[in-house]
Design a protein around this motif. Structure first.
Motif, mmCIF file in Angstrom:
data_model
loop_
_atom_site.group_PDB
_atom_site.id
_atom_site.type_symbol
_atom_site.label_atom_id
_atom_site.label_comp_id
_atom_site.label_asym_id
_atom_site.label_seq_id
_atom_site.Cartn_x
_atom_site.Cartn_y
_atom_site.Cartn_z
ATOM 1 N N PHE A 52 23.282 -16.376 -116.975
ATOM 2 C CA PHE A 52 24.290 -16.009 -117.970
ATOM 3 C C PHE A 52 24.586 -14.536 -117.723
ATOM 4 O O PHE A 52 23.701 -13.680 -117.874
ATOM 5 C CB PHE A 52 23.761 -16.248 -119.378
ATOM 6 C CG PHE A 52 24.835 -16.421 -120.410
ATOM 7 C CD1 PHE A 52 26.117 -16.801 -120.074
ATOM 8 C CD2 PHE A 52 24.551 -16.200 -121.758
ATOM 9 C CE1 PHE A 52 27.107 -16.970 -121.029
ATOM 10 C CE2 PHE A 52 25.522 -16.370 -122.736
ATOM 11 C CZ PHE A 52 26.802 -16.759 -122.366
ATOM 12 N N HIS A 109 28.773 -18.287 -116.941
ATOM 13 C CA HIS A 109 27.575 -19.114 -116.805
ATOM 14 C C HIS A 109 27.548 -19.658 -115.386
ATOM 15 O O HIS A 109 28.564 -20.128 -114.862
ATOM 16 C CB HIS A 109 27.584 -20.277 -117.802
ATOM 17 C CG HIS A 109 26.372 -21.151 -117.683
ATOM 18 N ND1 HIS A 109 26.299 -22.228 -116.808
ATOM 19 C CD2 HIS A 109 25.162 -21.084 -118.299
ATOM 20 C CE1 HIS A 109 25.108 -22.787 -116.905
ATOM 21 N NE2 HIS A 109 24.403 -22.115 -117.799
ATOM 22 N N ARG A 116 31.280 -20.855 -114.296
ATOM 23 C CA ARG A 116 32.134 -21.191 -115.428
ATOM 24 C C ARG A 116 32.338 -19.945 -116.288
ATOM 25 O O ARG A 116 31.426 -19.124 -116.404
ATOM 26 C CB ARG A 116 31.514 -22.305 -116.275
ATOM 27 C CG ARG A 116 31.371 -23.648 -115.545
ATOM 28 C CD ARG A 116 30.565 -24.645 -116.355
ATOM 29 N NE ARG A 116 30.570 -25.970 -115.773
ATOM 30 C CZ ARG A 116 29.715 -26.376 -114.828
ATOM 31 N NH1 ARG A 116 28.797 -25.535 -114.366
ATOM 32 N NH2 ARG A 116 29.783 -27.601 -114.341
ATOM 33 N N TYR A 118 32.772 -18.242 -119.909
ATOM 34 C CA TYR A 118 32.423 -18.461 -121.312
ATOM 35 C C TYR A 118 33.493 -17.830 -122.201
ATOM 36 O O TYR A 118 33.819 -16.659 -122.046
ATOM 37 C CB TYR A 118 31.052 -17.844 -121.594
ATOM 38 C CG TYR A 118 30.629 -17.846 -123.045
ATOM 39 C CD1 TYR A 118 29.905 -18.913 -123.569
ATOM 40 C CD2 TYR A 118 30.953 -16.786 -123.890
ATOM 41 C CE1 TYR A 118 29.509 -18.914 -124.901
ATOM 42 C CE2 TYR A 118 30.559 -16.781 -125.216
ATOM 43 C CZ TYR A 118 29.841 -17.844 -125.716
ATOM 44 O OH TYR A 118 29.445 -17.852 -127.030
ATOM 45 N N PHE A 130 24.526 -22.197 -126.879
ATOM 46 C CA PHE A 130 25.262 -22.501 -125.656
ATOM 47 C C PHE A 130 24.316 -22.835 -124.507
ATOM 48 O O PHE A 130 24.575 -23.752 -123.715
ATOM 49 C CB PHE A 130 26.146 -21.303 -125.295
ATOM 50 C CG PHE A 130 26.874 -21.409 -123.997
ATOM 51 C CD1 PHE A 130 28.011 -22.196 -123.886
ATOM 52 C CD2 PHE A 130 26.428 -20.716 -122.875
ATOM 53 C CE1 PHE A 130 28.693 -22.288 -122.677
ATOM 54 C CE2 PHE A 130 27.105 -20.805 -121.672
ATOM 55 C CZ PHE A 130 28.244 -21.595 -121.574
ATOM 56 N N LYS A 134 23.064 -26.861 -123.631
ATOM 57 C CA LYS A 134 23.835 -27.086 -122.404
ATOM 58 C C LYS A 134 25.328 -27.311 -122.683
ATOM 59 O O LYS A 134 25.977 -28.186 -122.094
ATOM 60 C CB LYS A 134 23.261 -28.278 -121.618
ATOM 61 C CG LYS A 134 21.805 -28.094 -121.199
ATOM 62 C CD LYS A 134 21.325 -29.237 -120.344
ATOM 63 C CE LYS A 134 19.838 -29.114 -119.999
ATOM 64 N NZ LYS A 134 19.554 -27.883 -119.239
ATOM 65 N N TRP A 136 27.600 -25.531 -121.749
ATOM 66 C CA TRP A 136 28.364 -25.123 -120.581
ATOM 67 C C TRP A 136 28.851 -26.318 -119.757
ATOM 68 O O TRP A 136 29.802 -26.202 -118.962
ATOM 69 C CB TRP A 136 27.529 -24.204 -119.689
ATOM 70 C CG TRP A 136 26.158 -24.726 -119.360
ATOM 71 C CD1 TRP A 136 25.004 -24.473 -120.041
ATOM 72 C CD2 TRP A 136 25.803 -25.599 -118.288
ATOM 73 N NE1 TRP A 136 23.941 -25.122 -119.458
ATOM 74 C CE2 TRP A 136 24.403 -25.821 -118.380
ATOM 75 C CE3 TRP A 136 26.515 -26.206 -117.260
ATOM 76 C CZ2 TRP A 136 23.718 -26.626 -117.482
ATOM 77 C CZ3 TRP A 136 25.833 -27.012 -116.358
ATOM 78 C CH2 TRP A 136 24.444 -27.215 -116.471
ATOM 79 N N LEU A 139 32.564 -27.114 -119.825
ATOM 80 C CA LEU A 139 33.515 -26.166 -119.255
ATOM 81 C C LEU A 139 33.848 -26.545 -117.817
ATOM 82 O O LEU A 139 33.011 -27.090 -117.090
ATOM 83 C CB LEU A 139 32.938 -24.746 -119.291
ATOM 84 C CG LEU A 139 32.564 -24.197 -120.670
ATOM 85 C CD1 LEU A 139 31.948 -22.807 -120.524
ATOM 86 C CD2 LEU A 139 33.774 -24.144 -121.591
#
Length: 244
Positions: A52, A109, A116, A118, A130, A134, A136, A139
């Motif tokens: 992250f 992420h 990806r 955020y 988040f 999971k 993410w 996305l």
């Protein structure tokens, strides 16, 4: 008298304030150690594992407003599988441009090389949810050619990094060395072109030395595609049979 008591009380409060400031500084430093700094030199490490990442700049007010929460997130993730990191785009020119950072702060992420962006609220509670739930996965990941580390993005990042460094040189020449701006621009354009020409000539000379000069092409005449017709051989007259 009372003035002495007030002075003593004020000194005690001042010492307490210094102690609290020192304690807070120590906590910040300890928490800071859990946030990994990503630069152009170590950016390859984000290609594996779960990350992250915060892209920021020191002068950005919005970045400073979430700095403390980001440190706390790093301390929270210390014993977990998440890596909390940050990229100072004023230092990491190449990786910052490979990530296509257009506004700051931007959070990314990364899971095993899948990137990806955020876009949810920037609070520590939302960040934890988040990661742990999971979120993410909902996305859309970067396309292969947009991923940092891919050949197109490496080339793009290097070009932007080179351009930024040239701009830094220009600023130094104009602001520190007092070189007129137009002379600085002409020099920064002419020197790379001249260097490229020298490199090109050196490559040609080396090729001639190793393999010799190319031979002139031979002139080959074109034959007419119209060939004279081939005449069939004349038939031999048949022998007349003699009457027996």
């Amino acid at each position: 008298g009372s003035s002495g008591i007030n002075a003593e009380y004020g000194d005690i409060k001042f010492q307490e304030m210094k102690f609290h400031l020192l304690a807070i500084s120590c906590l910040l430093l300890l928490g800071r150690s859990e946030v990994i700094e990503i630069t152009d030199d170590n950016s390859h490490i984000i290609q594996s594992g779960e990350w992250f990442i915060k892209a920021f700049a020191p002068w950005c007010g919005a970045c400073r407003s979430i700095a403390q929460a980001w440190i706390q997130l790093g301390a929270w993730a210390d014993d977990k599988e998440y890596n909390i990191a940050e990229i100072d785009i004023t230092k990491g020119y190449s990786i910052g441009n490979q990530l296509l950072v257009t506004r700051i702060p931007t959070l990314f992420h990364v899971k095993d090389g899948e990137f990806r962006v955020y876009n949810s609220p920037r609070t520590i509670a939302v960040w934890k949810k988040f990661l742990t739930e999971k979120e993410w996965q909902s996305l859309e990941a970067y396309s292969w050619y947009k991923k940092p580390g891919s050949i197109p993005m490496k080339i793009f990042g290097k070009l932007i990094s080179f351009a930024m460094k040239v701009n830094d040189v220009h600023d130094y020449l104009v602001k520190e060395a007092n070189v007129p701006p137009f002379i600085s621009v002409i020099g920064l354009i002419a020197i790379p072109l001249f260097a490229s020409l020298l490199i090109f000539l050196a490559c040609i000379s080396t090729a001639h030395t190793l393999w010799g000069k190319p031979k002139a092409p031979h002139t080959v005449g074109f034959q007419s595609s119209k060939q004279p017709p081939v005449q069939a051989p004349a038939a031999e007259p048949a022998e007349e049979k003699k009457d027996q």
